[in-house]
Design a protein around this motif. Structure first.
Motif, mmCIF file in Angstrom:
data_model
loop_
_atom_site.group_PDB
_atom_site.id
_atom_site.type_symbol
_atom_site.label_atom_id
_atom_site.label_comp_id
_atom_site.label_asym_id
_atom_site.label_seq_id
_atom_site.Cartn_x
_atom_site.Cartn_y
_atom_site.Cartn_z
ATOM 1 N N ASN A 177 -2.185 12.149 10.180
ATOM 2 C CA ASN A 177 -1.945 11.897 8.888
ATOM 3 C C ASN A 177 -2.844 10.596 8.341
ATOM 4 O O ASN A 177 -3.512 10.268 8.943
ATOM 5 C CB ASN A 177 -0.537 11.423 8.487
ATOM 6 N N LEU A 178 -2.968 10.819 6.961
ATOM 7 C CA LEU A 178 -3.855 9.766 6.122
ATOM 8 C C LEU A 178 -3.045 8.366 6.317
ATOM 9 O O LEU A 178 -1.884 8.145 6.130
ATOM 10 C CB LEU A 178 -3.960 10.131 4.695
ATOM 11 N N TYR A 200 -17.193 12.692 6.288
ATOM 12 C CA TYR A 200 -17.051 12.991 7.745
ATOM 13 C C TYR A 200 -17.788 12.674 8.734
ATOM 14 O O TYR A 200 -17.384 12.889 9.878
ATOM 15 C CB TYR A 200 -16.521 14.578 7.612
ATOM 16 N N LEU A 203 -8.750 2.690 -2.957
ATOM 17 C CA LEU A 203 -7.963 2.789 -1.861
ATOM 18 C C LEU A 203 -8.949 3.356 -0.862
ATOM 19 O O LEU A 203 -9.247 4.625 -1.077
ATOM 20 C CB LEU A 203 -6.619 3.741 -2.072
ATOM 21 N N SER A 229 -15.198 11.831 -0.020
ATOM 22 C CA SER A 229 -14.641 12.053 1.247
ATOM 23 C C SER A 229 -15.927 11.996 2.081
ATOM 24 O O SER A 229 -17.024 12.578 1.715
ATOM 25 C CB SER A 229 -13.800 13.402 1.242
ATOM 26 N N ARG A 275 -8.091 9.450 8.162
ATOM 27 C CA ARG A 275 -7.254 10.561 8.766
ATOM 28 C C ARG A 275 -7.301 10.241 10.165
ATOM 29 O O ARG A 275 -8.183 10.283 11.065
ATOM 30 C CB ARG A 275 -7.780 11.817 8.386
ATOM 31 N N PHE A 315 -3.645 4.551 4.843
ATOM 32 C CA PHE A 315 -4.305 3.967 3.635
ATOM 33 C C PHE A 315 -4.458 2.507 3.729
ATOM 34 O O PHE A 315 -3.426 1.735 4.320
ATOM 35 C CB PHE A 315 -3.542 4.327 2.097
ATOM 36 N N GLY A 316 -5.499 2.001 3.179
ATOM 37 C CA GLY A 316 -5.669 0.447 3.200
ATOM 38 C C GLY A 316 -4.716 0.098 1.821
ATOM 39 O O GLY A 316 -4.371 0.941 1.028
ATOM 40 N N LYS A 317 -4.641 -1.166 1.635
ATOM 41 C CA LYS A 317 -3.975 -1.911 0.563
ATOM 42 C C LYS A 317 -4.530 -1.807 -0.570
ATOM 43 O O LYS A 317 -4.123 -2.107 -1.824
ATOM 44 C CB LYS A 317 -3.446 -3.060 1.040
ATOM 45 N N GLN A 345 -0.956 0.065 16.590
ATOM 46 C CA GLN A 345 -0.780 0.247 15.304
ATOM 47 C C GLN A 345 -1.976 0.654 14.630
ATOM 48 O O GLN A 345 -2.963 -0.238 14.582
ATOM 49 C CB GLN A 345 -0.379 -1.002 14.601
ATOM 50 N N GLY A 375 0.881 -1.257 0.152
ATOM 51 C CA GLY A 375 -0.102 -0.062 -0.078
ATOM 52 C C GLY A 375 0.791 1.184 -0.040
ATOM 53 O O GLY A 375 2.022 1.315 -0.187
ATOM 54 N N LEU A 410 -8.694 11.196 -5.809
ATOM 55 C CA LEU A 410 -9.798 11.398 -4.942
ATOM 56 C C LEU A 410 -11.220 11.344 -5.353
ATOM 57 O O LEU A 410 -11.481 11.979 -6.371
ATOM 58 C CB LEU A 410 -9.452 12.670 -4.114
ATOM 59 N N PHE A 466 -11.848 8.608 3.455
ATOM 60 C CA PHE A 466 -11.699 9.217 1.955
ATOM 61 C C PHE A 466 -11.463 7.683 1.054
ATOM 62 O O PHE A 466 -11.081 6.830 1.497
ATOM 63 C CB PHE A 466 -10.274 9.815 1.570
ATOM 64 N N GLY A 501 0.314 13.782 -7.090
ATOM 65 C CA GLY A 501 0.982 13.877 -8.285
ATOM 66 C C GLY A 501 1.303 12.896 -9.243
ATOM 67 O O GLY A 501 0.755 11.574 -8.864
ATOM 68 N N PHE A 540 5.220 8.799 -4.593
ATOM 69 C CA PHE A 540 4.083 9.755 -5.030
ATOM 70 C C PHE A 540 4.346 11.140 -4.113
ATOM 71 O O PHE A 540 4.501 10.751 -2.934
ATOM 72 C CB PHE A 540 2.507 9.171 -4.861
ATOM 73 N N SER A 557 -1.700 7.575 -10.657
ATOM 74 C CA SER A 557 -1.779 8.116 -9.189
ATOM 75 C C SER A 557 -3.139 7.958 -8.708
ATOM 76 O O SER A 557 -4.079 7.912 -9.456
ATOM 77 C CB SER A 557 -0.994 9.480 -9.232
ATOM 78 N N PRO A 558 -3.193 7.726 -7.281
ATOM 79 C CA PRO A 558 -4.653 7.760 -6.807
ATOM 80 C C PRO A 558 -5.447 9.095 -6.953
ATOM 81 O O PRO A 558 -4.713 10.374 -7.019
ATOM 82 C CB PRO A 558 -4.322 7.837 -5.134
ATOM 83 N N TYR A 582 -10.070 6.680 -2.900
ATOM 84 C CA TYR A 582 -9.399 6.811 -3.745
ATOM 85 C C TYR A 582 -9.637 5.838 -5.034
ATOM 86 O O TYR A 582 -9.730 4.658 -4.564
ATOM 87 C CB TYR A 582 -7.883 7.205 -3.560
#
Lengths: 110, 108
Positions: B95-96, B51, B88, B49, B92, B98-100, B1, A42, B46, B34, A102, A90, B43-44, B36
């Motif tokens: 920071n974000l 909340y 994905l 989102s 948050r 992400f799942g795999k 974790q 990931g 978006l 979020f 990006g 990225f 690239s990912p 993606y």
């Protein structure tokens, strides 16, 4: 309006070589990020900059350094590349919570 | 974790069907969620989102959030072959995280 741009798109390095990945955004965002993406792992955060003049380590900072050159630009440096740094890198930026990415740099270290 | 879990798939649905993508997260303090979309070699991007608890709709996409169950989902109605991608989930917590990703394949 280009959004987030990254250079180069592709790079091949030999073990021990150094290089800098460049990132720039034109959205006037305060925060910028560097991620790496590996198969099965990931997206993982390397470093981030919450605002101009500040940088902080993410989940996987070892082997990397960063510079927030100004509000627009955030660079990632590999001082002595290792095969374990073969990855897709990225850059992303955000004004608040929603991050925009990006196009990525595909780096191979042989 | 702090973790974000997604079924890796592949999830295969026929064109025109509803695709349902699921994500669970471990940190109860998570505030923003979020989705993606990432096409192969790209690239990912978006796409949604959310909340607060409940549903949020945007075109063919609906995001659903249940904070009590620590669960967020993405529904894609009238799935098209162009929806074939890896999705994905990101949460948050500071920071974000992400799942795999879940790979979706929409068959014509």
């Amino acid at each position: 309006n280009a959004g987030v741009t990254q250079t180069p798109k592709f790079q091949v390095l030999k073990t021990g070589q150094s290089m800098t990945l460049q990132c720039a955004q034109d959205m006037n965002h305060n925060s910028m990020y560097w991620y790496r993406q590996d198969p099965g792992m990931g997206l993982r955060l390397i470093y981030y900059s919450a605002s101009e003049g500040t940088t902080d380590k993410g989940e996987v900072p070892n082997g990397y350094n960063v510079s927030r050159l100004n509000k627009r630009e955030f660079s990632l440096r590999l001082e002595s590349a290792a095969p374990s740094q073969t990855s897709v890198y990225f850059c992303a930026s955000t004004a608040s919570y929603e991050q925009y990415f990006g196009p990525g740099t595909r780096l191979t270290v042989t | 974790q702090k973790e974000v879990e997604q079924n890796s798939g592949p999830l295969s649905v026929p064109e025109g069907a509803i695709a349902s993508l699921n994500c669970t997260y471990s940190d109860r303090g998570s505030q923003s969620f979020f989705w993606y979309r990432q096409y192969s070699g790209k690239s990912p991007e978006l796409i949604m989102s959310i909340y607060s608890n409940g549903d949020k709709e945007d075109g063919r996409f609906t995001a659903q959030l249940n904070k009590a169950s620590q669960y967020v989902s993405l529904l894609i109605r009238d799935s098209q072959p162009s929806d074939s991608a890896t999705y994905l989930c990101a949460v948050r917590v500071g920071n974000l995280i992400f799942g795999k990703g879940t790979k979706l394949s929409v068959k014509p």
